[in-house]
Design a protein around this motif. Sequence first.
Motif, mmCIF file in Angstrom:
data_model
loop_
_atom_site.group_PDB
_atom_site.id
_atom_site.type_symbol
_atom_site.label_atom_id
_atom_site.label_comp_id
_atom_site.label_asym_id
_atom_site.label_seq_id
_atom_site.Cartn_x
_atom_site.Cartn_y
_atom_site.Cartn_z
ATOM 1 N N GLY A 47 -2.069 -3.229 2.091
ATOM 2 C CA GLY A 47 -1.710 -2.427 0.932
ATOM 3 C C GLY A 47 -0.310 -1.867 1.039
ATOM 4 O O GLY A 47 0.135 -1.473 2.114
ATOM 5 N N VAL B 289 -2.324 -5.737 -1.845
ATOM 6 C CA VAL B 289 -2.536 -4.825 -2.963
ATOM 7 C C VAL B 289 -1.287 -3.955 -3.080
ATOM 8 O O VAL B 289 -0.877 -3.323 -2.114
ATOM 9 C CB VAL B 289 -3.777 -3.925 -2.739
ATOM 10 N N ASN C 150 -5.358 2.465 -3.623
ATOM 11 C CA ASN C 150 -4.868 1.364 -2.798
ATOM 12 C C ASN C 150 -5.761 1.188 -1.570
ATOM 13 O O ASN C 150 -6.218 0.083 -1.273
ATOM 14 C CB ASN C 150 -3.421 1.630 -2.382
ATOM 15 N N ASP D 297 -0.107 -0.874 -5.224
ATOM 16 C CA ASP D 297 -0.463 0.192 -6.158
ATOM 17 C C ASP D 297 0.048 1.496 -5.582
ATOM 18 O O ASP D 297 -0.169 1.768 -4.404
ATOM 19 C CB ASP D 297 -1.982 0.245 -6.361
ATOM 20 N N THR E 156 2.376 0.867 -1.210
ATOM 21 C CA THR E 156 2.427 1.851 -2.288
ATOM 22 C C THR E 156 3.804 1.947 -2.939
ATOM 23 O O THR E 156 4.011 2.756 -3.836
ATOM 24 C CB THR E 156 2.012 3.247 -1.775
#
Length: 179
Positions: free
Chosen positions: A35, A11, A19, A13, A37
Motif C-alpha cells: 500500500g 493499493v 489503505n 489510496d 498513501t
Amino acid sequence: MNRDHTPCLLVVDDDPAFNRVLVRALAQRGFDAYGATDSEGAVELAHDHAPEFIVLDLNIGGASGLKLIRPLLAASPGARILVLTGYASIATAVDAVKLGAVQYLAKPAAVDAIIQALEVGEDAAESAVPDLPMSVDRLEWEHIQRVLAAHDGNISATARALQMHRRTLQRKLARPPAS
C-alpha cells in the motif's frame, strides 16, 4: 488467479486506514499486497515490486489520481489498473480508460468485486446498455463531474464556470444521485 504464482498488487489510496484494511483483505485472498498513501510512494513501490494489479484512488492528497496512471504503467508495464472512487462519473471513467486503466469502480466496493474487476478479461469489460435513460439528477451530476475534471478538481473554478454558488456546488457534490 493462477494459484502457482502469487500475484503482486499495489493499493494507492491516501486514506491510511482504508489503505491498510484493503491491503490486508487482498493479502488474505492470495495477493502479495502493498500500500502507498502518496504519489511518490506509489511510483517507488511500482518500480520495486512491478505489481500485476494496481488499485488507484481517484483522489490522492487532493490531486487527481488519474495523473498517476502513466507513471505507474511506466514503472510496471502491463499492470492492470483499477480506478476506485467515491465520486464516480462517466467523464472520469472515460479519462481513466484513455490513460490506461482497465476498470473503474465506485466506492464503496466489496473486496471480491475489486478482485473480479481486476481479473476480468478485456472482452468482458463491455457492459450492457441500460434500458432507461439517465435521470435529470444523474445528467446534472455527470455535467458537474466533466466541468470539475476540466478544472482539475478546483471547486471554486468549477462553481464559477457553472455560474453556481460554491456552497451549492459542494452540496451537490456531497449527494451523488442514486443512478
